[in-house]
Write a protein that holds these residues in place. Structure first.
Motif, PDB file in Angstrom:
ATOM      1  N   GLU A 224       0.778  -1.185   0.402  1.00 35.46           N
ATOM      2  CA  GLU A 224      -0.204   0.040  -0.682  1.00 35.46           C
ATOM      3  C   GLU A 224       1.064   1.475   0.091  1.00 35.46           C
ATOM      4  O   GLU A 224       1.614   1.390   0.112  1.00 35.46           O
ATOM      5  CB  GLU A 224      -0.935   0.370   1.124  1.00 35.46           C
ATOM      6  N   ILE A 225       0.576   2.527  -1.380  1.00 36.74           N
ATOM      7  CA  ILE A 225       1.484   3.556  -0.882  1.00 36.74           C
ATOM      8  C   ILE A 225       1.101   4.381   0.739  1.00 36.74           C
ATOM      9  O   ILE A 225      -0.275   3.904   0.495  1.00 36.74           O
ATOM     10  CB  ILE A 225       0.809   4.330  -2.190  1.00 36.74           C
ATOM     11  N   SER A 226       1.571   4.897   1.371  1.00 31.44           N
ATOM     12  CA  SER A 226       1.962   5.492   2.383  1.00 31.44           C
ATOM     13  C   SER A 226       1.721   7.092   2.010  1.00 31.44           C
ATOM     14  O   SER A 226       1.646   7.434   0.847  1.00 31.44           O
ATOM     15  CB  SER A 226       3.278   5.587   3.287  1.00 31.44           C
ATOM     16  N   LEU A 227       0.809   7.078   3.193  1.00 31.48           N
ATOM     17  CA  LEU A 227      -0.479   8.944   3.005  1.00 31.48           C
ATOM     18  C   LEU A 227       0.859   9.464   3.589  1.00 31.48           C
ATOM     19  O   LEU A 227       0.366  11.356   3.806  1.00 31.48           O
ATOM     20  CB  LEU A 227      -1.422   8.415   3.586  1.00 31.48           C
ATOM     21  N   PHE A 235     -12.225  16.815   3.718  1.00 26.07           N
ATOM     22  CA  PHE A 235     -12.012  17.377   5.446  1.00 26.07           C
ATOM     23  C   PHE A 235     -12.738  16.410   6.413  1.00 26.07           C
ATOM     24  O   PHE A 235     -12.601  16.295   7.316  1.00 26.07           O
ATOM     25  CB  PHE A 235     -13.156  18.676   5.525  1.00 26.07           C
ATOM     26  N   ASP A 236     -13.588  15.269   5.746  1.00 27.12           N
ATOM     27  CA  ASP A 236     -15.057  14.509   6.526  1.00 27.12           C
ATOM     28  C   ASP A 236     -13.389  13.402   7.394  1.00 27.12           C
ATOM     29  O   ASP A 236     -14.017  12.214   7.886  1.00 27.12           O
ATOM     30  CB  ASP A 236     -16.225  14.420   6.784  1.00 27.12           C
ATOM     31  N   SER A 237     -12.557  12.881   6.818  1.00 26.52           N
ATOM     32  CA  SER A 237     -11.529  11.911   6.719  1.00 26.52           C
ATOM     33  C   SER A 237     -11.109  12.091   8.385  1.00 26.52           C
ATOM     34  O   SER A 237     -10.872  12.738   8.728  1.00 26.52           O
ATOM     35  CB  SER A 237     -10.989  11.487   5.396  1.00 26.52           C
ATOM     36  N   ASP A 238      -9.965  10.572   8.407  1.00 21.68           N
ATOM     37  CA  ASP A 238      -9.183  10.827   9.226  1.00 21.68           C
ATOM     38  C   ASP A 238      -8.148  10.552   9.219  1.00 21.68           C
ATOM     39  O   ASP A 238      -7.239  10.915  10.359  1.00 21.68           O
ATOM     40  CB  ASP A 238      -9.977   9.435  10.448  1.00 21.68           C
ATOM     41  N   GLU A 239      -7.722  11.242   8.299  1.00 15.05           N
ATOM     42  CA  GLU A 239      -6.931  11.542   7.587  1.00 15.05           C
ATOM     43  C   GLU A 239      -5.938  13.151   7.800  1.00 15.05           C
ATOM     44  O   GLU A 239      -6.967  13.738   8.482  1.00 15.05           O
ATOM     45  CB  GLU A 239      -6.520  11.256   6.046  1.00 15.05           C
ATOM     46  N   ARG A 240      -4.510  13.087   8.107  1.00 14.34           N
ATOM     47  CA  ARG A 240      -3.966  14.623   8.727  1.00 14.34           C
ATOM     48  C   ARG A 240      -4.641  15.687   7.570  1.00 14.34           C
ATOM     49  O   ARG A 240      -4.896  15.512   6.977  1.00 14.34           O
ATOM     50  CB  ARG A 240      -2.758  14.107   8.816  1.00 14.34           C
TER      51      ARG A 240
END
Length: 242
Positions: A224-227, A235-240
């Motif tokens: 998997e490609i790193s974030l 905006f509503d995601s849990d990503e930084r």
């Protein structure tokens, strides 16, 4: 000449090394790079880049020249939306940096008060001088907006470094403001960028990007490609977010 710029693997910034995932990425990268006929390797002095490079170098029984100017682009600034601490000079919110047209200008992007306080332009100029000096050693001498070819060749030189620094090098080759690259491109950990010289008239060369941020070595292996290179897609995601 072919220039290959590689971002380090998934980083453990606290240890200045790689995460477990980063080491897996570095091994997959080594399988890819070891198939190339590489003339010379150059590496950042920072641990995460050196560890990434080490896997490839060991596999190929090669060594790299460690260049201090290949470390991550270091200047810190007072970002407009942050008042309690300085931030890296190339991490701004889009609504802030795009409000100043000068940041899109190749020759004047570092002349705002914010950038002058962080000595961003001075450090940028020092890095591209070192870069041009190295390219001259390989036969390509900066002359105005292109490179004079003193020794035409098909050499491949490989850089293990960092995203922010990669954009500095590319901005020099492409004659654009690095702000555009910092904010509108993304190179994930172990992403490979390839730049090839074009000598359409004898003795005069320009460089063109044939592939940017390629992670096919990870995709092909199911890794998997790193974030760590990106911010939230929505905006509503849990990503930084920041």
């Amino acid at each position: 000449m072919r220039i290959v710029i590689i971002r380090h693997g998934d980083p453990d910034y606290e240890k200045d090394s790689l995460t477990e995932k980063g080491w897996r990425e570095a091994k997959l990268l080594a399988e890819r790079i070891s198939k190339l006929e590489v003339t010379a390797f150059y590496c950042s002095p920072l641990g995460r880049a050196r560890d990434t490079a080490a896997v490839t170098l060991q596999k190929m029984n090669r060594e790299a020249v460690v260049c201090d100017w290949l470390r991550e682009f270091p200047p810190l600034i007072w970002r407009p939306d942050v008042t309690d601490s300085k931030k890296i000079a190339w991490d701004w919110l889009p609504e802030d940096w795009t409000a100043e047209p000068v940041y899109f200008q190749r020759d004047n992007w570092a002349e705002t008060e914010i950038m002058r306080q962080g000595k961003v332009g001075e450090i940028y100029e020092a890095i591209i001088r070192s870069f041009d000096t190295l390219l001259a050693e390989h036969g390509y001498v900066r002359e105005g907006e292109y490179y004079r070819v003193e020794r035409s060749n098909r050499d491949t030189i490989v850089f293990f470094c960092h995203f922010g620094l990669e954009c500095v090098l590319l901005s020099r080759l492409m004659n654009v403001s690095p702000m555009i690259l910092w904010h509108h491109t993304c190179a994930a950990p172990t992403a490979v960028t390839t730049v090839i010289s074009e000598e359409r008239r004898r003795g005069k060369a320009a460089f063109r990007v044939s592939a940017f941020g390629d992670t096919s070595h990870l995709y092909a292996a199911g890794e998997e490609i790193s974030l760590s290179a990106r911010f939230c897609e929505t905006f509503d995601s849990d990503e930084r977010h920041d």
